[in-house]
Design an enzyme around this catalytic site. Sequence first.
Site, PDB file in Angstrom:
ATOM      1  N   GLU A   1       0.825  -1.210   0.000  1.00  0.00           N
ATOM      2  CA  GLU A   1       0.000   0.000   0.000  1.00  0.00           C
ATOM      3  C   GLU A   1       0.856   1.255   0.000  1.00  0.00           C
ATOM      4  OE1 GLU A   1      -3.207   2.755   0.363  1.00  0.00           O
ATOM      5  OE2 GLU A   1      -2.945   0.759  -0.529  1.00  0.00           O
TER       6      GLU A   1
ATOM      7  N   HIS B   1     -20.795  -7.769 -16.817  1.00  0.00           N
ATOM      8  CA  HIS B   1     -19.446  -7.457 -17.302  1.00  0.00           C
ATOM      9  C   HIS B   1     -19.103  -8.292 -18.537  1.00  0.00           C
ATOM     10  CE1 HIS B   1     -15.371  -6.083 -17.313  1.00  0.00           C
ATOM     11  NE2 HIS B   1     -14.858  -7.257 -16.964  1.00  0.00           N
TER      12      HIS B   1
ATOM     13  N   HIS C   1     -11.899   5.791  -7.895  1.00  0.00           N
ATOM     14  CA  HIS C   1     -10.449   5.963  -7.814  1.00  0.00           C
ATOM     15  C   HIS C   1      -9.754   5.272  -8.992  1.00  0.00           C
ATOM     16  CE1 HIS C   1      -6.783   7.073  -5.916  1.00  0.00           C
ATOM     17  NE2 HIS C   1      -6.451   5.870  -5.482  1.00  0.00           N
TER      18      HIS C   1
END
Length: 340
Positions: free
Chosen positions: A77, A254, A142
């Site tokens: 991260e 999808h 994001h």
Amino acid sequence: MQNLSLTQARIALTVTLLALVVIVLGAYVRLSDAGLGCPDWPGCYGNLIAPTTEPQIASANSHYPTRPVETHKAWKEMAHRYLAGILGLSILLLAILSLRHRAMAAQPRLLPWLLVLIVALQGALGMWTVTLLVKPAVVTSHLLGGFITAALLWILTLRLYSPVLSRYVVAHPDRLLLFCRIGLVILLLQITLGGWTSTNYAAIGCTEFPTCHSGSWWPNMDFTQAFTLWHGIGINYEYGILSAEARTAIHLVHRIGALITVIYLLLLSVLLYRAGRAEITQRMAWILASLLLVQVGLGITNVLGHLPLPIAVAHNGVAALLLLTLLTISWQLKRAYRLD
């Protein structure tokens, strides 16, 4: 002046490549379940770097008892945050350069500062990703913001290179440009849907291909829950909260989106190849078709292999390359000579 423009173009190209690396690294962090590797923002357990020593880990665990330190996830991260920070500073540099050289005729003035605003928004979304516990609507936004950042950087690069590049000969460029722009909209919708699939842990909502479950093409699904954008505050969305039926619904939509996208963009590739009279235009048609086939193969492998991490990360990377390829083709068509 031309040398200055070329220097800026090279800087913009480097920053675009950095943005692609950030997208791929972000996918790796998300898909390896390290999005909450640091429970706070912008630091990590109150520090600028992830805790590694025993005293640091003990202190971090005492301050965040509900989120014990997993060092490998914390470093993933933080690596993403460091690289995203470098990307933000690089974009600010591009904006400052555009301001200093605003007298140049071909100098983009608005686009670099638009990128600065988008990066600032991306920083906020990165913070909310952590503080709102990887809420799918935030994480998907994001992800999409990362793709938009890379796309705008590529547009900036093309615009800076344009004074030193020649035009291309294409039959009916206006018509093809319209088809290409429609393709861009379709691809962006599919990327958004892919982000929604990933952030809701629905990538293996169907476990078979081409069928979904137990030979069924249309299993039981919950579309209402699948596409509810907001589930409230304070919920930990790590590993997903949706039912199996909702995840199957997301996955199947999808797949349908992928089928539409592939058919449309393959048709566009054929039209481009037949209309182009310049070798580079025909080459771009081949690149577009090749990337599409690779992306389909990666998607099928994700299902049959139950989401192997390298393949899933590559699926994100190829999506970004498809977006930049379509933008390049669009730019070429805008500069093309008409051949009647």
